[in-house]
Motif scaffolding. Structure first.
Motif, PDB file in Angstrom:
ATOM      1  N   ILE A 209       4.610   5.891  -2.616  1.00  0.00           N
ATOM      2  CA  ILE A 209       3.224   6.222  -2.303  1.00  0.00           C
ATOM      3  C   ILE A 209       2.323   5.184  -2.953  1.00  0.00           C
ATOM      4  O   ILE A 209       2.684   4.539  -3.925  1.00  0.00           O
ATOM      5  CB  ILE A 209       2.858   7.650  -2.749  1.00  0.00           C
ATOM      6  N   SER A 210       1.137   5.032  -2.391  1.00  0.00           N
ATOM      7  CA  SER A 210       0.218   3.973  -2.789  1.00  0.00           C
ATOM      8  C   SER A 210      -0.327   4.191  -4.183  1.00  0.00           C
ATOM      9  O   SER A 210      -0.328   5.307  -4.715  1.00  0.00           O
ATOM     10  CB  SER A 210      -0.952   3.912  -1.800  1.00  0.00           C
TER      11      SER A 210
ATOM     12  N   TYR B  94      -4.955   5.396   2.211  1.00  0.00           N
ATOM     13  CA  TYR B  94      -3.574   5.059   2.547  1.00  0.00           C
ATOM     14  C   TYR B  94      -2.642   6.138   1.985  1.00  0.00           C
ATOM     15  O   TYR B  94      -2.096   5.995   0.902  1.00  0.00           O
ATOM     16  CB  TYR B  94      -3.196   3.694   1.983  1.00  0.00           C
TER      17      TYR B  94
ATOM     18  N   ASN C 197       0.536   9.206   2.341  1.00  0.00           N
ATOM     19  CA  ASN C 197       1.886   9.366   2.849  1.00  0.00           C
ATOM     20  C   ASN C 197       2.185  10.840   3.069  1.00  0.00           C
ATOM     21  O   ASN C 197       1.662  11.694   2.356  1.00  0.00           O
ATOM     22  CB  ASN C 197       2.865   8.778   1.829  1.00  0.00           C
TER      23      ASN C 197
ATOM     24  N   HIS D  74       0.987   5.662   5.436  1.00  0.00           N
ATOM     25  CA  HIS D  74       0.537   4.339   5.007  1.00  0.00           C
ATOM     26  C   HIS D  74       0.887   4.104   3.540  1.00  0.00           C
ATOM     27  O   HIS D  74       0.949   5.028   2.741  1.00  0.00           O
ATOM     28  CB  HIS D  74      -0.969   4.193   5.223  1.00  0.00           C
ATOM     29  N   TYR D  75       1.091   2.837   3.239  1.00  0.00           N
ATOM     30  CA  TYR D  75       1.458   2.432   1.884  1.00  0.00           C
ATOM     31  C   TYR D  75       0.651   1.192   1.535  1.00  0.00           C
ATOM     32  O   TYR D  75       0.497   0.279   2.349  1.00  0.00           O
ATOM     33  CB  TYR D  75       2.957   2.129   1.826  1.00  0.00           C
TER      34      TYR D  75
ATOM     35  N   ASN E 114      11.300   8.855  -0.156  1.00  0.00           N
ATOM     36  CA  ASN E 114      10.401   7.973   0.591  1.00  0.00           C
ATOM     37  C   ASN E 114      10.494   6.544   0.056  1.00  0.00           C
ATOM     38  O   ASN E 114      11.209   6.263  -0.899  1.00  0.00           O
ATOM     39  CB  ASN E 114       8.953   8.477   0.530  1.00  0.00           C
ATOM     40  N   TRP E 115       9.756   5.654   0.697  1.00  0.00           N
ATOM     41  CA  TRP E 115       9.676   4.267   0.245  1.00  0.00           C
ATOM     42  C   TRP E 115       8.875   4.244  -1.061  1.00  0.00           C
ATOM     43  O   TRP E 115       9.379   3.884  -2.105  1.00  0.00           O
ATOM     44  CB  TRP E 115       9.018   3.438   1.344  1.00  0.00           C
TER      45      TRP E 115
ATOM     46  N   THR F  26       2.379   1.978  -7.909  1.00  0.00           N
ATOM     47  CA  THR F  26       2.996   2.709  -6.803  1.00  0.00           C
ATOM     48  C   THR F  26       4.231   3.430  -7.340  1.00  0.00           C
ATOM     49  O   THR F  26       4.814   3.024  -8.350  1.00  0.00           O
ATOM     50  CB  THR F  26       3.412   1.757  -5.663  1.00  0.00           C
TER      51      THR F  26
ATOM     52  N   ASN G 219      -0.021  -1.633  -1.725  1.00  0.00           N
ATOM     53  CA  ASN G 219       0.270  -2.185  -3.052  1.00  0.00           C
ATOM     54  C   ASN G 219      -0.442  -3.526  -3.242  1.00  0.00           C
ATOM     55  O   ASN G 219       0.053  -4.409  -3.921  1.00  0.00           O
ATOM     56  CB  ASN G 219       1.774  -2.346  -3.244  1.00  0.00           C
TER      57      ASN G 219
ATOM     58  N   HIS H   1       8.614  -0.750   9.141  1.00  0.00           N
ATOM     59  CA  HIS H   1       7.238  -0.889   8.687  1.00  0.00           C
ATOM     60  C   HIS H   1       6.535  -1.952   9.535  1.00  0.00           C
ATOM     61  O   HIS H   1       7.172  -2.861  10.078  1.00  0.00           O
ATOM     62  CB  HIS H   1       7.167  -1.244   7.205  1.00  0.00           C
TER      63      HIS H   1
END
Length: 201
Positions: free
Chosen positions: A120-121, A129, A131, A156-157, A117-118, A63, A159, A94
Motif C-alpha cells: 500500500i502507498s 492512491y 488499495n 493504486h500504489y 498484496n504488492w 510503503t 512510492n 501493473h
C-alpha cells in the motif's frame, strides 16, 4: 425486523423473518496501528468468511505490504498463529508508471505469514492512491485439513511513481489439526482502511 415474503405454499404473501446464508458479521474503520485483528468469529454457524478491505493507504513515509495470519482460542486467550506453516503465491499486472508483471511468492519454503498484496502507498499519497483487498476463507475451524485463503488485491500504489495494479492468488496454512476462529492483517508501518466481514453458511 420482518419483511414481506411468500408463504410456504408460494400462493400468498405474508410477513415474516427472512433468513440469509450471507450475513455481515463485522465492519468498521482501522487507523493508527499496524495490526487489524478480527477475532472470535462464529465458525459453528458460518463455514466460509469473506473479508473486504477498501481505501487502504499507509500513514507513514514508507510503503508496506500487508500480511495475514490466522488466530485461535488458546485456552481462553485469542492468540496469533505465527509458526512457519504458511505458503502463498500472487500474480498480476501493473500499468501506468510502468507496464509489466507483478508477483509475490513464498517460494519453496514455508513462511510465518501470508502476503496479501504488492504494497500500500505511503502517506504522501493521502487518500488518492488506495488499495483494496478481498479474501475468502473456507473451513478455518477444521481440525483435519489444511486451511486455504483466496486472495484478490487491486487498486493504486504510489512510492514516488504511480502504478495501477492487481494481484490474484492464494495462501494456505498447513496446520491441519489447528482450529482457527479469526485472523489478523498487518503491515510493518501504520496504515488505515475500511473493512467488512461476511459469514456464509
Amino acid at each position: 425486523g420482518q419483511a414481506l415474503k411468500m408463504n410456504t405454499a408460494a400462493n400468498a404473501p405474508e410477513w415474516g423473518t427472512i433468513s440469509s446464508d450471507f450475513v455481515k458479521v463485522a465492519s468498521g474503520s482501522f487507523s493508527g496501528g499496524t495490526n487489524l485483528v478480527i477475532d472470535s468469529l462464529d465458525t459453528s454457524t458460518y463455514k466460509t468468511f469473506k473479508f473486504v478491505l477498501s481505501k487502504a493507504v499507509g500513514e507513514s513515509g514508507n510503503t508496506t505490504p500487508l500480511y495475514m495470519r490466522f488466530r485461535y482460542d488458546n485456552s481462553g486467550t485469542q492468540t496469533t498463529y505465527s509458526s512457519s506453516q504458511y505458503t502463498y503465491r500472487l500474480y498480476g499486472k501493473h500499468v501506468y508508471g510502468g507496464t509489466g508483471d507483478a508477483g509475490e511468492t513464498s517460494g519453496g519454503s514455508e513462511q510465518n505469514n501470508i502476503r496479501t498484496n504488492w504494497a500500500i502507498s505511503n502517506n504522501s499519497a493521502s487518500n488518492k492512491y488506495t488499495n483494496s483487498l478481498i479474501m475468502i476463507i473456507p473451513n478455518m475451524e477444521s481440525t483435519d485439513s489444511m486451511k486455504n485463503v483466496w486472495l484478490e488485491s487491486f487498486g493504486h500504489y504510489y512510492n514516488g511513481t504511480e502504478y495501477a495494479q492487481y494481484l490474484s492468488g492464494f495462501g494456505n496454512c498447513r496446520a491441519e489439526t489447528q482450529a482457527f476462529n479469526g485472523f489478523e492483517l498487518y503491515g510493518s508501518y501504520n496504515w488505515r482502511g475500511y473493512y467488512t466481514v461476511y459469514g456464509m453458511k
